[in-house]
Design a protein around this motif. Sequence first.
Motif, short mmCIF file in Angstrom:
data_model
loop_
_atom_site.label_atom_id
_atom_site.label_comp_id
_atom_site.label_asym_id
_atom_site.label_seq_id
_atom_site.Cartn_x
_atom_site.Cartn_y
_atom_site.Cartn_z
N ARG A 106 -0.63 -9.89 13.81
CA ARG A 106 0.22 -8.78 13.25
C ARG A 106 0.15 -8.47 11.60
O ARG A 106 -0.44 -7.81 10.32
CB ARG A 106 1.90 -9.19 13.10
N ARG A 107 -0.63 -9.67 10.67
CA ARG A 107 -0.85 -9.67 9.61
C ARG A 107 -2.03 -8.96 9.46
O ARG A 107 -2.44 -8.21 8.33
CB ARG A 107 -0.16 -11.48 8.68
N ALA A 108 -3.03 -9.56 10.67
CA ALA A 108 -4.57 -8.59 10.64
C ALA A 108 -4.16 -7.37 10.29
O ALA A 108 -4.70 -5.89 9.83
CB ALA A 108 -4.87 -8.70 11.16
N ASN A 138 -1.88 14.52 2.29
CA ASN A 138 -2.62 15.23 1.19
C ASN A 138 -2.01 15.04 0.01
O ASN A 138 -1.78 16.28 -0.97
CB ASN A 138 -1.91 17.18 1.38
N GLY A 139 -1.56 13.90 -0.19
CA GLY A 139 -1.14 13.68 -1.50
C GLY A 139 0.59 13.30 -2.13
O GLY A 139 0.24 13.16 -3.04
N SER A 140 1.11 13.35 -1.26
CA SER A 140 2.46 13.90 -1.09
C SER A 140 3.49 12.56 -0.86
O SER A 140 4.14 12.51 0.52
CB SER A 140 2.92 15.45 0.13
N GLY A 141 3.14 11.54 -1.06
CA GLY A 141 3.57 10.39 -1.09
C GLY A 141 3.07 9.43 -2.16
O GLY A 141 2.25 9.39 -2.58
N GLU A 142 3.66 8.17 -1.78
CA GLU A 142 3.55 6.93 -2.31
C GLU A 142 3.11 5.62 -1.08
O GLU A 142 4.09 6.18 -0.58
CB GLU A 142 4.57 6.37 -3.23
N PRO A 143 2.53 5.09 -1.87
CA PRO A 143 2.28 3.03 -0.88
C PRO A 143 3.51 3.06 -1.26
O PRO A 143 4.45 3.05 -1.67
CB PRO A 143 0.92 2.46 -1.42
N ALA A 144 4.26 2.27 0.52
CA ALA A 144 4.95 1.43 0.00
C ALA A 144 5.08 -0.21 0.16
O ALA A 144 3.78 -0.36 0.77
CB ALA A 144 6.48 2.00 1.37
N SER A 145 5.97 -0.68 -0.03
CA SER A 145 5.68 -1.68 0.23
C SER A 145 5.78 -2.51 1.03
O SER A 145 6.96 -2.06 1.94
CB SER A 145 6.56 -2.55 -1.09
N ALA A 146 5.68 -4.19 1.41
CA ALA A 146 5.90 -4.17 2.49
C ALA A 146 7.15 -5.04 3.18
O ALA A 146 7.47 -5.94 4.15
CB ALA A 146 4.89 -5.44 2.84
N GLY A 147 7.82 -5.23 1.98
CA GLY A 147 9.60 -5.31 1.84
C GLY A 147 9.97 -4.10 1.66
O GLY A 147 11.47 -4.32 2.61
N LEU A 148 10.03 -3.24 2.15
CA LEU A 148 10.73 -2.15 2.72
C LEU A 148 11.48 -1.42 1.81
O LEU A 148 12.67 -0.92 2.35
CB LEU A 148 10.96 -2.04 4.27
N MET A 149 10.86 -2.01 0.26
CA MET A 149 11.90 -1.79 -0.29
C MET A 149 11.30 -0.34 -1.31
O MET A 149 10.51 -1.22 -2.01
CB MET A 149 12.94 -2.23 -1.03
N LEU A 150 11.81 0.73 -2.01
CA LEU A 150 10.96 1.15 -2.85
C LEU A 150 11.64 1.16 -3.99
O LEU A 150 11.96 0.41 -4.52
CB LEU A 150 12.09 3.12 -2.43
N ALA A 194 8.08 -9.16 4.50
CA ALA A 194 6.84 -8.58 4.50
C ALA A 194 5.55 -9.66 4.95
O ALA A 194 5.07 -9.74 5.95
CB ALA A 194 6.44 -8.76 2.49
N GLU A 195 6.53 -10.59 5.26
CA GLU A 195 5.59 -12.29 6.09
C GLU A 195 5.97 -12.10 7.54
O GLU A 195 5.12 -13.06 8.06
CB GLU A 195 6.09 -13.69 4.99
N ASP A 196 7.21 -11.62 7.98
CA ASP A 196 7.00 -11.14 8.95
C ASP A 196 6.04 -9.74 9.95
O ASP A 196 5.48 -10.07 10.65
CB ASP A 196 8.27 -10.58 9.59
#
Length: 628
Positions: A388-390, A406-418, A582-584
């Motif tokens: 799963r990590r891979a 089309n550029g309308s967004g941001e990368p999200a953390s693996a912790g799933l909090m904005l 994030a680790e899961d």
Amino acid sequence: MKNLIRRITVFALCAAVLSATLLATGCGTSIAERREDDSSTLYVGSVSTSAFPTTFFPWQSRDGIAPTVASLIYNTLFSLDEETGEYEPSIAKEWCYTDLQGNPLTDETGAIDYDLVEAYYTQQDSDYMVVKLTLFDDATWSDGEKVTVEDVYYTLDVATDNTLSGHAGALAWTGDLKHKSEGGVVQQQGLFTYDHDEWGRYPYGADEHDTVMYMHVAPVLGAVATLFSSILILPQHIWQPLVTADEKLNNQDPPEAFLEQYENPVGCGAWTLDTEQSSTQMIVLHNRGTEYHLKDEEDPSQPLYKVETIKFMLYLDQNTAIYALLKGYVDMLDVVMSSNYKNLFEDEENIQRLEVEGTSIQTLVLNVNVKDEYATPMRTVLKDPQVRRAIALAVNQEDIIEFVLNGSGEPASAGLMLASQTELYSEEANIFSGDYESRVAQANAILDEIYPDKDGAGYRLVNGRRMYFEILANPGELELVSYLQRQFQRIGVEVEYKAEGSMAEDTYLFDGNFDMTFQATILNVSNIDVMYRSHFVQVDNRSSNYGRLMDTQLNTLIEEMRTALNLNTKYDLAKQIQLRIAEDCYKIPVYAGNVISVARTDRFQGYVAGPGETVFNLDTLEVLEKVV
């Protein structure tokens, strides 16, 4: 050129279906009605794959526009400001925690003193905390009856009573309320009003009999979240005479008396349904004006909302709705626009495009603990957290955002909090950032240790079979799947699109019969006590933990966070939870998309939208000004 092609495609599609669809929305009126209307009527385009609902009973339908309309006709106790996490007045004007005798635990300004709450309840041998509510004394139902705490008592009481409600979701809404009924008989008393406090446990002033109530909630600071802002309050005088164990509140075969109330709702919200003008193609709501208890803050003689009438117009697809907006048949669209259309309106006169930060993170959910009856060799592969990590390392959010959104967004953390959730966000949980090529190399190194063999096309072999997964998704996610195909190919993993159908939750997801799927997560200060459990702990047949994650360490952290009465401790535990999530590598972030919506400015101006909102929202209805 790409945008021009998209625009031509939109107009070509619209031309083919315009006549039938727009005539259907007319409800016997001209499709150009808005163009000739000088009144303060807001025309709102809504997209649905079927006709408008004919019932707006808030516990019965969650499809399409029904919840939006129900939330305008009815009210919750409070509304939630997602930016601050504060509860804003709705039916109730204030609340606080109290001690076990009902004395407020507040500071000298009347605000909740959380240090005092913590100090008091950590010393008590009690499995509940007491919450005091005070309603507005001038709130009324649309039939003129006064809104009282007895309406709130009835609503919450029947929500705990599945025998009467027939609504399993209501049991989840009231999960942290220490009150239970069965068949109309109270099994555990946790709601108290002047008329439902036989032993006089709590104080009520002479003028508070109709407005003050107390409730027992689990010793969890987020226990009030769904009670305050999810449950639309019902009129006791309408429903109590009708509802029995044989004729449940949420009635799937309603008798005539129920149908009458479903189709002619009596609510305490700011809007009433015009049943004579409404049909299966158009819904008409009228502003109650100054009869509604919330008024304009600057001028209390004026109504809170400035629009006199709202007409929701149905379109069967987004392309036709867009064309209707461009041609001036509606003022706005109550639709989250596809980012494919974000540049469509740039050169259009009298059209405003609003793009705001989204409040959800789109994730790729892996089935990590499949039931025996749905087990396959490939699903067994996903049990390995290193695999799963891979897979997580191979996701290139930046490319997906650029080319799919089309550029309308941001990368999200693996912790799933904005990151905008500043009190909760953990930067340490953002473990899949940095150089993408290095991440791909790391992913391949992990899989080379576990599944080194590959076929002629470069895909990894599991016991002689290609490592292959299906991504359960809807047609609008085809492009997203195709980008993930390319990204996962770089680590020797093959994925393909599988259509989820119209009943994916019941058919596949609740039972865990899938390889991978997409799911949005929305986590904030007010909902983490409920949503962390729903997404990562509960494994019953109706939870959002589709892939049936069972992580003892994570579960322990979530329970510690839920029961922490110190806010700093609670927020620190929330950050630890993000690290564990994030680790899961169970729900892998794909993007945090922006919300794009559009409106015309030739009849109204002043449109606003906060995070996660389209242009159609209550703040807009408060500030809209008619163009003279």
